[in-house]
Design an enzyme around this catalytic site. Structure first.
Site, PDB file in Angstrom:
ATOM      1  N   GLY A  12       0.814  -1.208   0.000  1.00  0.00           N
ATOM      2  CA  GLY A  12       0.000   0.000   0.000  1.00  0.00           C
ATOM      3  C   GLY A  12       0.847   1.259   0.000  1.00  0.00           C
ATOM      4  O   GLY A  12       2.081   1.211   0.127  1.00  0.00           O
ATOM      5  N   ASP A  13       0.189   2.401  -0.213  1.00  0.00           N
ATOM      6  CA  ASP A  13       0.837   3.722  -0.195  1.00  0.00           C
ATOM      7  C   ASP A  13       1.917   3.872  -1.257  1.00  0.00           C
ATOM      8  O   ASP A  13       2.909   4.588  -1.057  1.00  0.00           O
ATOM      9  CB  ASP A  13       1.434   4.022   1.194  1.00  0.00           C
ATOM     10  N   LYS A  16      -0.691   5.355  -5.568  1.00  0.00           N
ATOM     11  CA  LYS A  16      -1.780   5.009  -6.495  1.00  0.00           C
ATOM     12  C   LYS A  16      -2.618   6.235  -6.826  1.00  0.00           C
ATOM     13  O   LYS A  16      -3.000   6.454  -7.973  1.00  0.00           O
ATOM     14  CB  LYS A  16      -2.687   3.930  -5.860  1.00  0.00           C
ATOM     15  N   GLY A  17      -2.909   7.046  -5.776  1.00  0.00           N
ATOM     16  CA  GLY A  17      -3.746   8.233  -5.967  1.00  0.00           C
ATOM     17  C   GLY A  17      -3.171   9.154  -7.030  1.00  0.00           C
ATOM     18  O   GLY A  17      -3.879   9.636  -7.903  1.00  0.00           O
ATOM     19  N   GLY A  40      -5.783   5.752   1.995  1.00  0.00           N
ATOM     20  CA  GLY A  40      -5.522   7.190   1.987  1.00  0.00           C
ATOM     21  C   GLY A  40      -4.741   7.485   0.728  1.00  0.00           C
ATOM     22  O   GLY A  40      -3.589   7.086   0.606  1.00  0.00           O
ATOM     23  N   HIS A  41      -5.390   8.104  -0.250  1.00  0.00           N
ATOM     24  CA  HIS A  41      -4.763   8.345  -1.552  1.00  0.00           C
ATOM     25  C   HIS A  41      -4.534   9.841  -1.723  1.00  0.00           C
ATOM     26  O   HIS A  41      -5.462  10.639  -1.629  1.00  0.00           O
ATOM     27  CB  HIS A  41      -5.658   7.802  -2.674  1.00  0.00           C
ATOM     28  N   THR A 238      -5.345  -6.936   5.048  1.00  0.00           N
ATOM     29  CA  THR A 238      -6.644  -6.297   5.198  1.00  0.00           C
ATOM     30  C   THR A 238      -7.719  -7.338   4.868  1.00  0.00           C
ATOM     31  O   THR A 238      -7.402  -8.485   4.534  1.00  0.00           O
ATOM     32  CB  THR A 238      -6.744  -5.029   4.320  1.00  0.00           C
ATOM     33  N   ARG A 302       0.739   7.326  11.123  1.00  0.00           N
ATOM     34  CA  ARG A 302       1.805   6.494  11.707  1.00  0.00           C
ATOM     35  C   ARG A 302       3.059   6.554  10.834  1.00  0.00           C
ATOM     36  O   ARG A 302       2.954   6.575   9.602  1.00  0.00           O
ATOM     37  CB  ARG A 302       1.353   5.022  11.783  1.00  0.00           C
ATOM     38  N   VAL A 413       8.817  11.277 -10.068  1.00  0.00           N
ATOM     39  CA  VAL A 413       9.979  11.969  -9.494  1.00  0.00           C
ATOM     40  C   VAL A 413       9.543  13.088  -8.533  1.00  0.00           C
ATOM     41  O   VAL A 413      10.332  13.973  -8.208  1.00  0.00           O
ATOM     42  CB  VAL A 413      10.906  12.524 -10.606  1.00  0.00           C
ATOM     43  N   GLY A 414       8.299  13.049  -8.109  1.00  0.00           N
ATOM     44  CA  GLY A 414       7.796  14.043  -7.168  1.00  0.00           C
ATOM     45  C   GLY A 414       6.306  13.833  -6.966  1.00  0.00           C
ATOM     46  O   GLY A 414       5.666  13.111  -7.741  1.00  0.00           O
TER      47      GLY A 414
HETATM   48  P1  GDP Z   1      -1.526   5.656  -2.191  1.00  0.00           P
HETATM   49  O1  GDP Z   1      -2.221   5.174  -0.970  1.00  0.00           O
HETATM   50  O2  GDP Z   1      -0.945   4.527  -2.983  1.00  0.00           O
HETATM   51  O3  GDP Z   1      -2.369   6.557  -3.042  1.00  0.00           O
HETATM   52  O4  GDP Z   1      -0.266   6.508  -1.686  1.00  0.00           O
HETATM   53  P2  GDP Z   1      -0.261   7.621  -0.500  1.00  0.00           P
HETATM   54  O5  GDP Z   1      -0.903   8.851  -1.020  1.00  0.00           O
HETATM   55  O6  GDP Z   1      -0.772   7.044   0.767  1.00  0.00           O
HETATM   56  O7  GDP Z   1       1.290   7.807  -0.280  1.00  0.00           O
HETATM   57  C1  GDP Z   1       2.140   8.172  -1.309  1.00  0.00           C
HETATM   58  C2  GDP Z   1       2.844   9.486  -0.922  1.00  0.00           C
HETATM   59  O8  GDP Z   1       3.894   9.717  -1.809  1.00  0.00           O
HETATM   60  C3  GDP Z   1       1.941  10.694  -1.023  1.00  0.00           C
HETATM   61  O9  GDP Z   1       2.345  11.633  -0.046  1.00  0.00           O
HETATM   62  C4  GDP Z   1       2.225  11.228  -2.422  1.00  0.00           C
HETATM   63  O10 GDP Z   1       1.976  12.627  -2.556  1.00  0.00           O
HETATM   64  C5  GDP Z   1       3.702  10.939  -2.534  1.00  0.00           C
HETATM   65  N1  GDP Z   1       4.203  10.660  -3.890  1.00  0.00           N
HETATM   66  C6  GDP Z   1       3.626   9.972  -4.902  1.00  0.00           C
HETATM   67  N2  GDP Z   1       4.482   9.838  -5.939  1.00  0.00           N
HETATM   68  C7  GDP Z   1       5.617  10.461  -5.567  1.00  0.00           C
HETATM   69  C8  GDP Z   1       6.897  10.634  -6.204  1.00  0.00           C
HETATM   70  O11 GDP Z   1       7.143  10.180  -7.312  1.00  0.00           O
HETATM   71  N3  GDP Z   1       7.836  11.326  -5.480  1.00  0.00           N
HETATM   72  C9  GDP Z   1       7.588  11.845  -4.237  1.00  0.00           C
HETATM   73  N4  GDP Z   1       8.575  12.491  -3.613  1.00  0.00           N
HETATM   74  N5  GDP Z   1       6.414  11.680  -3.620  1.00  0.00           N
HETATM   75  C10 GDP Z   1       5.449  10.991  -4.275  1.00  0.00           C
HETATM   76  P1  IMO Z   2      -3.772   2.624   0.637  1.00  0.00           P
HETATM   77  O1  IMO Z   2      -4.940   2.416  -0.290  1.00  0.00           O
HETATM   78  C1  IMO Z   2      -1.137   0.919   3.676  1.00  0.00           C
HETATM   79  C2  IMO Z   2      -2.920  -1.946   6.470  1.00  0.00           C
HETATM   80  C3  IMO Z   2      -3.020  -1.534   7.931  1.00  0.00           C
HETATM   81  C4  IMO Z   2      -2.840  -2.885   8.601  1.00  0.00           C
HETATM   82  C5  IMO Z   2      -3.619  -3.813   7.667  1.00  0.00           C
HETATM   83  C6  IMO Z   2      -5.034  -4.103   8.121  1.00  0.00           C
HETATM   84  O2  IMO Z   2      -3.617   4.019   1.127  1.00  0.00           O
HETATM   85  O3  IMO Z   2      -2.532   2.048   0.042  1.00  0.00           O
HETATM   86  P2  IMO Z   2      -7.263  -2.641   8.084  1.00  0.00           P
HETATM   87  O4  IMO Z   2      -7.608  -1.354   8.769  1.00  0.00           O
HETATM   88  O5  IMO Z   2      -7.389  -2.609   6.604  1.00  0.00           O
HETATM   89  O6  IMO Z   2      -7.981  -3.822   8.675  1.00  0.00           O
HETATM   90  O7  IMO Z   2      -5.700  -2.885   8.441  1.00  0.00           O
HETATM   91  O8  IMO Z   2      -3.645  -3.169   6.404  1.00  0.00           O
HETATM   92  N1  IMO Z   2      -3.554  -1.018   5.500  1.00  0.00           N
HETATM   93  C7  IMO Z   2      -2.862  -0.202   4.697  1.00  0.00           C
HETATM   94  N2  IMO Z   2      -1.532   0.032   4.615  1.00  0.00           N
HETATM   95  N3  IMO Z   2      -1.992   1.529   2.824  1.00  0.00           N
HETATM   96  C8  IMO Z   2      -3.315   1.283   2.872  1.00  0.00           C
HETATM   97  O9  IMO Z   2      -4.176   1.769   1.956  1.00  0.00           O
HETATM   98  C9  IMO Z   2      -3.814   0.414   3.865  1.00  0.00           C
HETATM   99  N4  IMO Z   2      -5.044  -0.021   4.210  1.00  0.00           N
HETATM  100  C10 IMO Z   2      -4.866  -0.898   5.197  1.00  0.00           C
HETATM  101  O10 IMO Z   2      -1.989  -0.646   8.279  1.00  0.00           O
HETATM  102  O11 IMO Z   2      -1.493  -3.269   8.540  1.00  0.00           O
HETATM  103 MG    MG Z   3      -2.167   5.476   1.115  1.00  0.00          MG
END
Ligand code: GDP
Ligand code: IMO
Ligand code: MG
Length: 423
Positions: A12-13, A16-17, A40-41, A238, A302, A413-414
């Site tokens: 995750g994270d 994707k957003g 959280g995207h 999850t 976190r 790259v950002g």
């Molecule tokens: P998601 O859950 O997959 O949508 O990702 P999140 O938004 O939770 O976390 C990704 C973080 O990385 C966010 O703060 C984005 O703004 C940031 N981000 C995404 N692509 C890039 C990148 O290429 N470079 C940098 N520095 N930040 C990025």
């Molecule tokens: P995005 O879409 C990162 C993790 C939680 C925990 C496990 C189970 O932003 O990538 P839950 O509340 O789903 O039962 O928690 O999954 N988790 C994520 N980690 N990005 C997420 O979503 C997550 N959604 C759940 O931290 O380890």
């Molecule tokens: Mg996220």
């Protein structure tokens, strides 16, 4: 027919957003099909940061229909808050559609998420405590309350009373917690229902028709492959299916509609929550990545655990999702590290392991086998094509492609929607 599915290729994270937002410019529809506000995207557009939890990341484009599909779980208070925040920034929400079959998260799900985590003690999963697991439990137990129930006051009142009575028994007798007030929940949720009713419909029909009419449809994954309930690092997962197959069930359409599956990955690995993480760095490099990449959870704040890129994990993601390409984000975060490492395999009892183990207990004996690459110091945040990257960065990208046998199609790259290019 042009349906592209975007999935998280790690834990995750992965950004994707951002990628969804970029591709949504040329899309007619963006569809969320699993998970809830555990996601959280982040989208950064024109210097403004949007943190989306349930509303698809295509919402910033005027003509994109945004669908919250049947496989999601919906906390109505959260979705309404998100809608209000977006509309106060001038975003039109009439294009939002919520499936009638999506299950609703209630305060007892949130309470039980916390109580069951506490009861697990040190063996807790580290959930987001948003009620996701308990809501999917009710779905599987066939006592869940769906959006179609919520918007019918009589049906809803009856189902809610039954569930609150059952859940209060569990909360008080099993966990010694405080009972919830059914009348308050009923009153609050009746208000939510009034506000959401006009958005509720059969989104399976909308998605199917859009595809049949040759529209561009994007499926927006939440979480990532290793958090998948079936194939992920169980039990540290999850409660839904973030792999590409999850889109079919969760959007109510068949697999033959999906053309491309793009896996979103970071140039390193992170994880939030508990569970195994073979390439985790508990040292100054891990801290460097966390601070440079601002690796703090979008949903819970976190600190994210950070480590080297793991090609074993990416090969797993290629396999379980049928990836046709990778979007590799956060290459800029690695700038300044003298040497970079990629885990190419694990070593277990003197043998190389190339496939991610199906049982996490096997990981206890697995040590990452690393290959080392040169780093770079040049600022790459303004790179517009591969030609603008230092040689070492290009070599890093090519090495990844070779190790995972999947092309990198986009590079980030950002965080801004402009800081991305096709490879
Ligand atoms: P998601 O859950 O997959 O949508 O990702 P999140 O938004 O939770 O976390 C990704 C973080 O990385 C966010 O703060 C984005 O703004 C940031 N981000 C995404 N692509 C890039 C990148 O290429 N470079 C940098 N520095 N930040 C990025
Ligand atoms: P995005 O879409 C990162 C993790 C939680 C925990 C496990 C189970 O932003 O990538 P839950 O509340 O789903 O039962 O928690 O999954 N988790 C994520 N980690 N990005 C997420 O979503 C997550 N959604 C759940 O931290 O380890
Ligand atoms: Mg996220």
């Amino acid at each position: 027919m042009a349906v592209t599915a975007l999935v998280g290729a790690q834990w995750g994270d992965e950004g994707k957003g951002k990628v969804i937002d970029i591709l949504a410019e040329k899309s007619d529809m963006v569809v969320r099909a699993q998970g809830g506000n555990n996601a959280g995207h982040t989208v950064v557009a024109g210097g403004v940061t949007y943190k989306l939890h349930l509303i698809p990341s295509g919402i910033l484009y005027k003509n994109t229909i945004c669908v919250i599909g049947n496989g999601t779980v919906i906390d109505p208070a959260v979705v309404l808050e998100e809608m209000e925040s977006l509309s106060s920034r001038g975003v039109d929400l009439s294009r939002l559609k919520i499936d009638a079959r999506a299950h609703v998260i209630f305060p007892y799900h949130i309470a039980l998420d916390g109580l069951s985590e506490d009861a697990r003690g040190k063996a807790d999963i580290g959930t987001t405590k948003k009620g996701i697991g308990p809501c999917y439990m009710d779905k599987a137990e066939r006592i869940g309350i769906r959006m179609c129930d919520l918007i019918q006051p009589d049906v809803f009142a009856e189902k809610l009373k039954r569930n609150v009575s059952l859940k209060n028994n569990i909360i008080t007798k099993l966990y010694g917690g405080e009972p919830l007030d059914c009348d308050k929940i009923l009153a609050d949720y009746n208000e939510y229902a009034k506000k959401l009713a006009s958005f509720v419909c059969d989104t399976s029909v909308l998605v199917y028709n859009a595809v049949k009419q040759g529209k561009n449809v994007l499926f927006e994954g939440a979480q990532g492959a290793l958090l998948d309930l079936d194939v992920g690092t169980y039990p540290y997962v999850t409660s839904s299916h973030p792999v590409s197959g999850g889109f079919c069930v969760g959007a109510g359409v068949g697999p033959t509609l999906i053309k491309d599956v793009l896996g979103i990955a970071k140039s390193y690995t992170t994880r939030v929550g508990k569970g195994p993480f073979p390439t985790e760095l508990d040292d100054e490099v891990g801290n460097f990545i966390r601070e440079q990449g601002f690796e703090y959870g979008t949903t819970t704040g976190r600190p994210r655990r950070c480590g080297w890129l793991d090609a074993v994990i990416l090969r797993f993601a290629v396999r379980v999702n049928g990836l046709t390409g990778i979007a590799l984000n956060k290459l800029d975060t690695l700038t300044g590290l003298k040497k970079l490492k990629i885990c190419v395999a694990y070593e277990k009892n003197g043998q190389k392991v190339y496939d991610f183990p199906s049982d996490i207990s096997e990981l206890a004996d697995c040590k990452p086998v690393y290959e080392e690459y040169d780093g770079w110091t040049e600022d790459i945040t303004k790179a517009k094509s591969v030609k603008d990257l230092p040689k070492a960065a290009v070599a890093y990208l090519r090495a990844i492609e070779k190790l995972i046998d999947c092309p990198i199609k986009m590079v980030g790259v950002g965080p801004d929607r402009t800081q991305n290019f096709m490879l």
